[in-house]
Write a protein that holds these residues in place. Structure first.
Motif: not given
Lengths: 414, 414
Positions: A163, A167, B274, B277, B170, A301-303, B297, A74, A15-16, B174, A293-294, A296-299, B178, A270
């Motif tokens: 981050y 955040t 959602g 998703s 960003e 690690r990519a921010a 979000s 990335s 993962g980047p 990311d 629910a939030i 942070f997903s890719l954000l 792949y 969702a």
């Protein structure tokens, strides 16, 4: 020591992160300075590109764009999730790698990744030694999970922690704005180690929540969780909770634990999937409050726009140190960090045997974790705060990030 | 003109933005300068706090903390989603407001919100006029949706657009890392207007995806969507898609379309979320690729660390202009922006009748939207780019945001 003349090859894996390219910049820019290194190649999509003889020719890139890689998130040369077989069972890939290394006279091999990548490095190194191909192999660490063994911390983690802290401060202000009961659950990456989710403790100590923090190091008990949430909802309107995606109850991840409910939800509700979503759903069911629910997903690690300059500098230096170590005749090692002091913050760069770094996960010390999701002790903050210091020097163009633009010229296949 | 002597009151309403407090700072700091204004009050949780006589005493705050409100996200004095009844049907709340206004001698009332808030302002104003209570009522616009009528754009939108553009750059780097087929779907706020989701067109024009952008202004056709995704998956490994949460197929939101329960807020607006998703799940089912859904979000409206300084300055000035307009004897208006030129970017501040601003949603012109999710025309970028310029001057402390710390001293109830 006899000089080893040949090409250098870098691969990126897993993962980047927002600074993995800073390490690539360190490797490239250092390698380009030394005459023993005849060519600098980048394996496209890590091991995959090496097996396919699919390389970018870094000698043809502009130096200033390579400098900009420091601030570009990335994996600029592509990443991969490919696990090499155990060479005692199937050495096909290893033989192919040897063939490619010989064909392009690869004498310096750098692999930029996490635990699995260090394991990959180690296996390749052992094979090359057995086959008497003189190549120096140095690992360059990266992972936002911060779980590599033998190093104080790992590039990528510090920026992700910054981050998460920043955040969460912002989310806390937003989530606590209404005069009605509501619960916000934020999901932070980290499968087995809670280092990153623990960064939620920074805003917590500053008075910006979250109220509760759950890490994978401690068994997650849903009844205790409900009890904590219930108590908080009696005291205040808005409750904010940070959970690691890797929390487990009796060894089961939250999505596994509520498998029945998930499969009942037909098309991608969702609530399906994420740990935070499932817990938010459970809280809504139990307390009838509004929930959100939030992820942070890719954000997280990519921010790059929010990267720690300390992290960028360390990631870059780790890349450059890897090249210098290899030129010094070292192999089978990974660059690591040893903390000398916290105030002023000072580290030494070290070289760790690949075997030490690979496959052992470094976790948050249990004595730093307060019970019932109450956060972490001061030791965690002392550990993490120096790492998030410094604002990125990322250049802007029209007020947007000016990321590196590589030419990406492919090396002609031999 | 006879000077009107009395207290000023500000309320904030609806979903927060990263600059709504900049407008509050503009109102507070301007109001504190004028001797006609005897007291500056903040209604805690908007109308709710006014009905309850629950005010913060802004005269007791430090000026430098009020200055810091410019850079502090969310609603510092609390927000609310409370719908006043039609006064011809039930005037209980209006009578109570009049009572409170008289008790505290409220002569200047500022309400900081979106369409619904301007409608609220308008109803209150009409009632006060009917009851002969001389109070000047001026709306201060805010909404990341950018759907307020009669103004070129709305404070809050520009910073959210900058967040969407930067973060998508960003995420794109990311998500495309792949060498396997994968689809990432990013969900952006905007119930009926696609202004914010359209900001995905900025990175698209710079070569950072997303490949497809779907706005609520155009009917969403799932078969056409699959067709576009399928074509892209034939050309490349990674497909990135931006969708507005408000996209509809034959009038039905995506969660409705697939039989999910949608809860509604006090204004009868669907609580969305959602959409990404569900679409990701559908894509996985159809194409068997790896998929990922990302919801921006609260982050997109709370990310003060990435706010546009243009937006901050305009939001602040809008607050200050509202006070000046009221002192000039104006009432029943909202501050708006009129664009004078794009290059150099220049606006005039205008005053729009509340009736014009309220309840009409300004949408993205259909002629700016390319068919089949292909993005937007150059007109959109010309419109939005000037708005996202300028880096926030947010102060940092230990490399983390130093947000305003208000004393929040309550006014003694009379």
């Amino acid at each position: 020591m006899k000089k080893l003349i040949g090409a250098a090859l870098l691969g990126q894996s897993g993962g980047p992160t927002s600074v993995i390219n800073a390490s690539a910049a360190g490797v490239f820019l250092e390698a380009l300075k030394h005459e023993e290194i005849t060519n600098v190649y980048a394996g496209i999509h890590g091991i995959r590109g090496i097996l396919d003889e699919d390389f970018y020719d870094i000698n043809q890139e502009d130096l200033e764009e390579l400098e900009r890689l420091k601030y570009t998130p990335s994996s600029a040369i592509g990443s991969v999730r490919y696990k090499l077989a155990d060479p005692s069972k199937d050495d096909t890939d290893y033989k192919r790698l040897l063939e490619v290394f010989k064909k392009y006279n690869i004498r310096y091999f750098f692999y930029n990744g996490g635990n699995d990548s260090m394991d990959t490095c180690n296996k390749i190194s052992k094979f090359m030694q057995k086959e008497n191909w003189d190549v120096r192999i140095v690992g360059v660490p990266k992972t936002i999970d911060n779980d590599l063994n033998g190093t104080d911390h790992t590039p990528g983690f510090s920026s992700a922690a910054k981050y998460v802290a920043t955040t969460l401060m912002e989310v806390y202000l937003d989530a606590t704005v209404y005069d009605i009961k509501n619960v916000t659950i934020v999901e932070i990456m980290g499968r087995n180690a809670g280092w990153l989710a623990a960064a939620a403790n920074i805003p917590k100590s500053l008075g910006y929540g979250p109220d509760l923090i759950y890490l994978p190091e401690v068994d997650f008990n849903i009844d205790d969780f409900f009890c904590q949430v219930g108590e908080l909802l009696e005291q205040k309107n808005a409750v904010v909770i940070a959970v690691s995606e890797g929390i487990r109850s009796n060894g089961k991840y939250i999505p596994e634990l509520f498998n029945e409910n998930i499969s009942k939800d037909a098309f991608g509700h969702a609530q399906l999937g994420g740990t935070a979503s499932i817990l938010a759903h459970k809280v809504k069911e139990k307390f009838g409050t509004k929930t959100r629910a939030i992820e942070f997903s890719l954000l997280q690690r990519a921010a790059a726009h929010l990267a720690s300059q300390t992290d960028i500098d360390e990631a870059y230096t780790a890349g450059s140190k890897a090249v210098l170590a290899a030129l010094d005749g070292l192999t089978d090692v990974m660059v690591g960090f040893k903390r000398i002091s916290n105030n002023p913050y000072k580290i030494d760069y070290t070289l760790i045997p690949l075997e030490t770094a690979a496959n052992i996960e470094q976790k948050v010390p249990l004595e730093w974790i307060l019970p019932h999701g109450k956060g972490l002790t001061k030791e965690y903050n002392d550990y993490v705060l120096p790492l998030i210091q410094g604002e990125t020097k990322l250049e802007k163009e029209n007020s947007l990030p000016r990321f590196a633009r590589l030419k990406k010229i492919r090396v002609a296949k031999k």
